[in-house]
Design a protein around this motif. Structure first.
Motif, short mmCIF file in Angstrom:
data_model
loop_
_atom_site.label_atom_id
_atom_site.label_comp_id
_atom_site.label_asym_id
_atom_site.label_seq_id
_atom_site.Cartn_x
_atom_site.Cartn_y
_atom_site.Cartn_z
N TYR A 7 -34.99 -63.52 23.56
CA TYR A 7 -33.57 -63.74 23.98
C TYR A 7 -33.86 -64.44 25.42
N ALA A 8 -33.11 -65.59 25.58
CA ALA A 8 -33.25 -66.60 26.74
C ALA A 8 -31.93 -66.69 27.16
N ALA A 9 -31.96 -66.95 28.71
CA ALA A 9 -31.06 -67.51 29.59
C ALA A 9 -31.11 -68.81 29.70
N LYS A 10 -30.01 -69.62 29.25
CA LYS A 10 -30.17 -71.18 29.35
C LYS A 10 -29.83 -71.59 30.35
N GLU A 11 -28.90 -71.01 31.42
CA GLU A 11 -28.54 -71.44 32.76
C GLU A 11 -28.36 -70.43 33.82
N ALA A 12 -28.42 -70.63 35.18
CA ALA A 12 -27.76 -69.54 35.84
C ALA A 12 -26.54 -69.09 35.69
N GLY A 13 -26.63 -67.55 35.75
CA GLY A 13 -25.30 -66.88 35.49
C GLY A 13 -24.97 -66.72 33.89
N GLU A 17 -29.41 -65.48 24.95
CA GLU A 17 -28.82 -65.64 23.89
C GLU A 17 -30.31 -65.52 22.99
N LYS A 18 -30.09 -65.52 21.63
CA LYS A 18 -31.30 -65.58 20.71
C LYS A 18 -31.92 -67.00 20.72
N PHE A 19 -33.18 -66.85 20.85
CA PHE A 19 -34.18 -68.09 21.15
C PHE A 19 -35.57 -67.96 20.37
N GLN A 20 -35.94 -69.15 19.93
CA GLN A 20 -37.10 -68.94 19.10
C GLN A 20 -37.87 -70.15 19.89
N TYR A 21 -39.33 -69.97 20.08
CA TYR A 21 -40.22 -70.81 20.55
C TYR A 21 -41.54 -70.50 19.91
N MET A 47 -34.39 -63.72 38.64
CA MET A 47 -34.72 -64.87 37.83
C MET A 47 -33.74 -65.65 36.96
N MET A 48 -32.81 -64.87 36.22
CA MET A 48 -32.02 -65.34 35.33
C MET A 48 -30.84 -66.16 36.37
N ASN A 49 -30.66 -65.63 37.47
CA ASN A 49 -29.52 -66.37 38.39
C ASN A 49 -30.44 -67.31 39.20
N ASN A 50 -31.56 -67.33 38.99
CA ASN A 50 -32.35 -68.51 39.87
C ASN A 50 -32.04 -68.22 41.42
N GLU A 51 -32.09 -67.14 41.79
CA GLU A 51 -31.99 -66.36 43.30
C GLU A 51 -33.23 -66.84 44.20
N PRO A 58 -35.13 -72.97 29.36
CA PRO A 58 -34.62 -71.59 29.04
C PRO A 58 -35.51 -70.55 29.64
N LEU A 59 -35.18 -69.37 29.94
CA LEU A 59 -35.94 -68.38 30.43
C LEU A 59 -35.66 -67.15 29.64
N VAL A 60 -37.13 -66.60 29.26
CA VAL A 60 -37.17 -65.49 28.61
C VAL A 60 -37.39 -64.16 29.66
#
Length: 335
Positions: A7-13, A17-21, A47-51, A58-60
Protein backbone atom coordinates in the motif's frame (compact mmCIF):
# COMPACT_ATOMS: atom_id res chain seq x y z
CA UNK A 1 13.14 -10.61 -8.88
CA UNK A 2 10.50 -10.67 -6.13
CA UNK A 3 7.08 -9.10 -6.73
CA UNK A 4 5.78 -7.19 -3.70
CA UNK A 5 2.15 -6.28 -3.00
CA UNK A 6 1.90 -3.17 -0.86
CA UNK A 7 0.00 0.00 0.00
CA UNK A 8 1.54 3.28 -1.12
CA UNK A 9 0.88 7.02 -0.92
CA UNK A 10 1.28 8.65 -4.34
CA UNK A 11 1.32 12.28 -3.10
CA UNK A 12 1.38 14.35 0.09
CA UNK A 13 -1.95 14.11 1.87
CA UNK A 14 -3.07 11.24 -0.35
CA UNK A 15 -4.69 8.00 0.74
CA UNK A 16 -2.83 4.72 0.63
CA UNK A 17 -3.55 2.72 -2.52
CA UNK A 18 -2.73 -0.80 -3.63
CA UNK A 19 0.72 -0.79 -5.18
CA UNK A 20 2.95 -3.44 -6.68
CA UNK A 21 6.68 -3.27 -7.25
CA UNK A 22 9.60 -5.62 -7.85
CA UNK A 23 12.68 -6.14 -5.75
CA UNK A 24 15.88 -6.96 -7.66
CA UNK A 25 17.79 -10.17 -7.03
CA UNK A 26 18.71 -10.34 -3.37
CA UNK A 27 22.14 -9.00 -2.42
CA UNK A 28 24.80 -11.05 -0.65
CA UNK A 29 24.09 -9.47 2.77
CA UNK A 30 20.36 -8.87 2.39
CA UNK A 31 17.36 -10.54 3.99
CA UNK A 32 13.75 -10.69 2.79
CA UNK A 33 11.11 -10.71 5.51
CA UNK A 34 7.54 -11.91 5.11
CA UNK A 35 5.51 -9.35 7.06
CA UNK A 36 3.18 -10.79 9.70
CA UNK A 37 2.55 -7.56 11.61
CA UNK A 38 3.58 -3.94 11.11
CA UNK A 39 3.15 -1.19 13.64
CA UNK A 40 1.82 2.22 12.62
CA UNK A 41 3.93 5.13 13.86
CA UNK A 42 3.24 8.87 13.66
CA UNK A 43 6.47 9.02 11.63
CA UNK A 44 4.65 7.08 8.90
CA UNK A 45 2.04 9.83 8.79
CA UNK A 46 4.73 12.53 8.77
CA UNK A 47 6.48 10.81 5.86
CA UNK A 48 3.21 10.37 3.96
CA UNK A 49 2.58 14.11 4.26
CA UNK A 50 6.25 15.01 3.55
CA UNK A 51 6.41 17.02 6.77
CA UNK A 52 10.19 16.52 6.92
CA UNK A 53 10.85 17.33 3.26
CA UNK A 54 12.51 14.01 2.38
CA UNK A 55 9.67 11.81 1.13
CA UNK A 56 9.92 10.17 -2.27
CA UNK A 57 6.66 9.07 -3.88
CA UNK A 58 5.23 6.56 -4.27
CA UNK A 59 5.90 5.78 -0.60
CA UNK A 60 5.17 2.48 1.10
CA UNK A 61 5.21 3.36 4.84
CA UNK A 62 5.80 0.95 7.70
CA UNK A 63 8.94 0.59 9.82
CA UNK A 64 7.84 -1.48 12.82
CA UNK A 65 8.01 -4.82 11.09
CA UNK A 66 7.67 -8.29 12.57
CA UNK A 67 7.72 -11.40 10.43
CA UNK A 68 9.82 -14.31 9.26
CA UNK A 69 12.85 -14.74 7.05
CA UNK A 70 11.93 -16.02 3.57
CA UNK A 71 15.16 -15.36 1.63
CA UNK A 72 18.84 -14.84 2.45
CA UNK A 73 21.90 -13.58 0.65
CA UNK A 74 24.83 -15.96 0.73
CA UNK A 75 26.86 -13.84 3.17
CA UNK A 76 24.10 -13.27 5.75
CA UNK A 77 25.16 -14.13 9.29
CA UNK A 78 23.16 -15.42 12.24
CA UNK A 79 19.85 -15.94 10.43
CA UNK A 80 18.12 -18.80 8.62
CA UNK A 81 14.93 -19.31 6.65
CA UNK A 82 11.89 -19.35 8.95
CA UNK A 83 13.44 -17.31 11.77
CA UNK A 84 11.03 -14.87 13.43
CA UNK A 85 12.56 -11.41 13.20
CA UNK A 86 11.87 -7.70 13.46
CA UNK A 87 13.14 -4.56 11.73
CA UNK A 88 12.60 -0.91 12.66
CA UNK A 89 13.37 2.59 11.39
CA UNK A 90 16.77 1.56 10.01
CA UNK A 91 17.26 -1.20 7.47
CA UNK A 92 21.04 -0.80 6.92
CA UNK A 93 24.15 1.14 7.94
CA UNK A 94 27.66 1.28 6.48
CA UNK A 95 29.34 -0.98 9.06
CA UNK A 96 32.74 0.69 8.66
CA UNK A 97 32.47 4.25 10.07
CA UNK A 98 33.56 5.07 13.62
CA UNK A 99 29.97 5.04 14.88
CA UNK A 100 29.21 1.62 13.40
CA UNK A 101 32.51 0.16 14.62
CA UNK A 102 31.80 1.56 18.09
CA UNK A 103 28.43 -0.20 18.27
CA UNK A 104 26.41 2.96 17.66
CA UNK A 105 25.04 2.03 14.25
CA UNK A 106 21.98 4.23 14.76
CA UNK A 107 24.30 7.27 14.60
CA UNK A 108 25.83 6.26 11.24
CA UNK A 109 25.68 9.24 8.89
CA UNK A 110 24.76 6.98 5.97
CA UNK A 111 22.26 4.74 7.79
CA UNK A 112 19.38 3.72 5.53
CA UNK A 113 15.89 4.49 6.77
CA UNK A 114 13.41 1.72 6.08
CA UNK A 115 10.97 4.19 4.49
CA UNK A 116 13.43 6.86 3.31
CA UNK A 117 14.13 6.42 -0.41
CA UNK A 118 12.84 2.85 -0.29
CA UNK A 119 9.67 0.93 0.52
CA UNK A 120 8.60 -0.27 3.95
CA UNK A 121 6.38 -2.75 5.73
CA UNK A 122 2.82 -1.87 4.66
CA UNK A 123 3.39 -4.79 2.31
CA UNK A 124 3.59 -8.56 2.16
CA UNK A 125 7.40 -8.49 2.32
CA UNK A 126 10.29 -6.10 2.95
CA UNK A 127 14.08 -6.26 2.56
CA UNK A 128 16.93 -5.19 4.86
CA UNK A 129 20.58 -5.76 5.71
CA UNK A 130 21.07 -8.76 7.98
CA UNK A 131 22.63 -6.68 10.77
CA UNK A 132 19.42 -4.68 11.27
CA UNK A 133 17.15 -7.74 11.05
CA UNK A 134 16.81 -8.70 14.70
CA UNK A 135 15.96 -12.25 15.82
CA UNK A 136 13.05 -12.30 18.25
CA UNK A 137 13.65 -13.85 21.66
CA UNK A 138 11.58 -16.85 22.69
CA UNK A 139 8.38 -15.93 24.45
CA UNK A 140 7.89 -12.59 22.69
CA UNK A 141 4.31 -11.93 21.56
CA UNK A 142 4.78 -11.06 17.90
CA UNK A 143 1.32 -9.51 17.59
CA UNK A 144 2.39 -6.69 19.92
CA UNK A 145 6.13 -6.55 19.24
CA UNK A 146 6.17 -4.31 16.14
CA UNK A 147 6.04 -0.93 17.95
CA UNK A 148 9.02 -1.96 20.09
CA UNK A 149 11.26 -1.61 17.01
CA UNK A 150 10.66 2.15 16.78
CA UNK A 151 8.68 3.63 19.66
CA UNK A 152 10.03 1.12 22.17
CA UNK A 153 13.74 1.52 21.45
CA UNK A 154 13.29 5.29 21.08
CA UNK A 155 12.27 5.59 24.75
CA UNK A 156 14.44 2.72 26.04
CA UNK A 157 17.68 4.21 24.70
CA UNK A 158 17.53 7.43 26.82
CA UNK A 159 17.10 5.40 30.01
CA UNK A 160 20.43 3.68 29.36
CA UNK A 161 22.11 6.69 27.75
CA UNK A 162 21.29 8.97 30.69
CA UNK A 163 22.29 6.44 33.32
CA UNK A 164 18.87 6.41 34.98
CA UNK A 165 19.03 4.60 38.32
CA UNK A 166 16.30 2.42 39.90
CA UNK A 167 16.23 4.85 42.82
CA UNK A 168 15.55 7.88 40.60
CA UNK A 169 12.40 9.93 40.47
CA UNK A 170 11.53 10.44 36.83
CA UNK A 171 8.96 12.20 34.69
CA UNK A 172 7.41 11.46 31.30
CA UNK A 173 5.88 14.30 29.27
CA UNK A 174 3.07 13.12 27.03
CA UNK A 175 1.30 9.80 27.37
CA UNK A 176 0.74 8.66 23.81
CA UNK A 177 2.38 6.09 21.60
CA UNK A 178 5.87 6.81 22.96
CA UNK A 179 5.04 8.00 26.46
CA UNK A 180 2.99 5.02 27.55
CA UNK A 181 5.89 2.69 26.68
CA UNK A 182 8.32 4.94 28.57
CA UNK A 183 6.14 4.67 31.69
CA UNK A 184 6.10 0.87 31.48
CA UNK A 185 9.89 0.68 31.02
CA UNK A 186 10.66 3.11 33.85
CA UNK A 187 8.30 1.38 36.26
CA UNK A 188 10.00 -1.97 35.56
CA UNK A 189 13.38 -0.21 35.91
CA UNK A 190 12.43 0.52 39.52
CA UNK A 191 11.85 4.26 39.25
CA UNK A 192 9.19 6.43 40.85
CA UNK A 193 7.32 7.67 37.78
CA UNK A 194 5.47 10.96 37.37
CA UNK A 195 3.42 11.31 34.19
CA UNK A 196 2.73 14.77 32.78
CA UNK A 197 -0.52 14.86 30.83
CA UNK A 198 -2.92 17.56 29.66
CA UNK A 199 -5.81 15.08 29.32
CA UNK A 200 -7.52 14.27 32.64
CA UNK A 201 -9.50 11.48 30.96
CA UNK A 202 -6.30 9.45 30.64
CA UNK A 203 -5.50 9.47 34.37
CA UNK A 204 -6.85 6.01 35.25
CA UNK A 205 -5.17 4.43 32.22
CA UNK A 206 -1.88 6.14 33.06
CA UNK A 207 -1.92 4.84 36.62
CA UNK A 208 -2.64 1.32 35.36
CA UNK A 209 0.45 1.58 33.12
CA UNK A 210 2.58 2.02 36.21
CA UNK A 211 2.84 5.76 36.86
CA UNK A 212 2.86 6.65 40.54
CA UNK A 213 1.24 10.02 40.00
CA UNK A 214 -0.21 12.13 37.19
CA UNK A 215 0.48 15.86 37.03
CA UNK A 216 -1.51 18.28 34.89
CA UNK A 217 1.13 19.72 32.55
CA UNK A 218 -1.03 22.80 31.89
CA UNK A 219 -1.32 23.73 35.58
CA UNK A 220 1.57 25.97 36.79
CA UNK A 221 0.70 25.32 40.44
CA UNK A 222 0.85 21.55 39.94
CA UNK A 223 4.31 21.90 38.37
CA UNK A 224 5.49 24.18 41.18
CA UNK A 225 4.32 21.58 43.69
CA UNK A 226 7.01 19.12 42.50
CA UNK A 227 9.78 21.68 41.91
CA UNK A 228 13.30 20.31 42.38
CA UNK A 229 12.24 16.66 42.80
CA UNK A 230 12.91 14.82 39.53
CA UNK A 231 16.24 13.36 38.43
CA UNK A 232 15.22 12.74 34.82
CA UNK A 233 12.43 13.87 32.49
CA UNK A 234 11.71 12.30 29.11
CA UNK A 235 9.75 14.42 26.63
CA UNK A 236 7.81 12.35 24.09
CA UNK A 237 5.65 15.13 22.63
CA UNK A 238 6.29 16.92 19.33
CA UNK A 239 4.80 20.28 20.33
CA UNK A 240 6.29 23.41 21.90
CA UNK A 241 5.81 23.64 25.67
CA UNK A 242 6.92 25.89 28.51
CA UNK A 243 10.23 24.08 28.91
CA UNK A 244 11.35 26.28 31.78
CA UNK A 245 8.45 24.96 33.89
CA UNK A 246 9.70 21.42 33.41
CA UNK A 247 13.33 22.38 34.06
CA UNK A 248 12.13 23.80 37.37
CA UNK A 249 10.81 20.38 38.40
CA UNK A 250 14.32 18.88 38.01
CA UNK A 251 16.58 18.32 40.99
CA UNK A 252 20.18 19.61 40.78
CA UNK A 253 22.08 17.80 38.00
CA UNK A 254 18.79 16.59 36.58
CA UNK A 255 18.35 15.91 32.86
CA UNK A 256 15.60 16.85 30.41
CA UNK A 257 15.81 14.51 27.41
CA UNK A 258 13.65 14.80 24.30
CA UNK A 259 12.75 12.13 21.78
CA UNK A 260 9.74 14.07 20.55
CA UNK A 261 10.43 15.69 17.18
CA UNK A 262 9.56 19.27 18.17
CA UNK A 263 9.80 21.19 14.90
CA UNK A 264 10.14 24.66 16.45
CA UNK A 265 13.30 25.74 18.33
CA UNK A 266 13.06 24.82 22.02
CA UNK A 267 13.27 27.85 24.31
CA UNK A 268 15.69 26.77 27.06
CA UNK A 269 16.70 29.55 29.51
CA UNK A 270 20.42 29.31 30.24
CA UNK A 271 20.12 30.18 33.94
CA UNK A 272 17.60 27.37 34.49
CA UNK A 273 20.39 24.96 33.55
CA UNK A 274 23.39 26.80 34.98
CA UNK A 275 22.20 27.28 38.54
CA UNK A 276 21.42 23.60 39.09
CA UNK A 277 23.95 22.04 36.73
CA UNK A 278 21.02 20.71 34.72
CA UNK A 279 21.28 19.47 31.15
CA UNK A 280 19.12 19.08 28.07
CA UNK A 281 19.66 16.40 25.43
CA UNK A 282 18.03 14.24 22.81
CA UNK A 283 18.48 11.00 20.91
CA UNK A 284 17.16 8.96 17.97
CA UNK A 285 16.43 5.25 18.30
CA UNK A 286 19.16 2.93 19.61
CA UNK A 287 21.89 0.55 18.57
CA UNK A 288 21.43 -2.98 17.29
CA UNK A 289 22.73 -4.50 20.53
CA UNK A 290 20.54 -2.29 22.71
CA UNK A 291 17.48 -3.24 20.67
CA UNK A 292 18.18 -6.88 21.46
CA UNK A 293 18.59 -6.08 25.16
CA UNK A 294 15.31 -4.15 25.14
CA UNK A 295 13.48 -7.16 23.69
CA UNK A 296 14.94 -9.40 26.39
CA UNK A 297 13.90 -6.85 29.03
CA UNK A 298 10.36 -6.89 27.61
CA UNK A 299 10.14 -10.68 27.80
CA UNK A 300 11.55 -10.72 31.34
CA UNK A 301 9.09 -8.13 32.63
CA UNK A 302 6.17 -8.90 30.28
CA UNK A 303 6.23 -5.37 28.82
CA UNK A 304 4.33 -4.64 25.62
CA UNK A 305 2.81 -1.56 24.07
CA UNK A 306 -0.94 -1.25 24.44
CA UNK A 307 -2.14 -1.87 20.88
CA UNK A 308 -5.19 -1.74 18.66
CA UNK A 309 -5.12 -4.20 15.75
CA UNK A 310 -6.35 -3.47 12.22
CA UNK A 311 -6.19 -5.67 9.14
CA UNK A 312 -3.62 -4.58 6.55
CA UNK A 313 -6.39 -3.94 4.02
CA UNK A 314 -7.93 -1.46 6.48
CA UNK A 315 -4.76 0.61 6.53
CA UNK A 316 -6.52 3.86 5.62
CA UNK A 317 -8.93 3.44 8.54
CA UNK A 318 -5.91 2.88 10.78
CA UNK A 319 -4.16 6.03 9.52
CA UNK A 320 -7.32 8.09 10.00
CA UNK A 321 -7.66 6.71 13.53
CA UNK A 322 -4.09 7.79 14.23
CA UNK A 323 -4.43 11.22 12.63
CA UNK A 324 -7.52 11.99 14.72
CA UNK A 325 -5.59 11.20 17.90
CA UNK A 326 -7.80 8.24 18.77
CA UNK A 327 -5.08 5.57 18.97
CA UNK A 328 -4.84 3.90 22.39
CA UNK A 329 -1.94 3.74 22.30
CA UNK A 330 -0.26 2.12 19.28
CA UNK A 331 -1.76 0.64 16.14
CA UNK A 332 -0.63 -2.65 14.61
CA UNK A 333 -1.56 -3.89 11.14
CA UNK A 334 -2.01 -7.64 10.71
CA UNK A 335 -0.92 -8.85 7.28
Amino acid sequence: MRKINAYAAKEAGGKLEKFQYELPDIGNEEVDIKVHYCGVCHSDLSMMNNEWGMTQYPLVPGHEIVGEVIALGREVKGLKIGDKVGMGWYSASCMHCNQCMDGKQHLCSSAEGTIVGRHGGFADAVRGHWSWVTPLPKGLDISKAGPLFCGGITVFNPIVLSGVQPTDKVGVIGVGGLGHMAIKFLKAWGCEVTAFSSNPKKKDDILKMGAHQVVDSTNPEALEGIAGTLNFILNTTNVSLDWNSFLTTLAPQGKLHTVGAVLEPMAIPAFSMIMGEKSVGGSPLGSIALTRKMLEFCVRHNIYPTVEEFKMEDVNKAMEHLEKGKARFRIVLKA
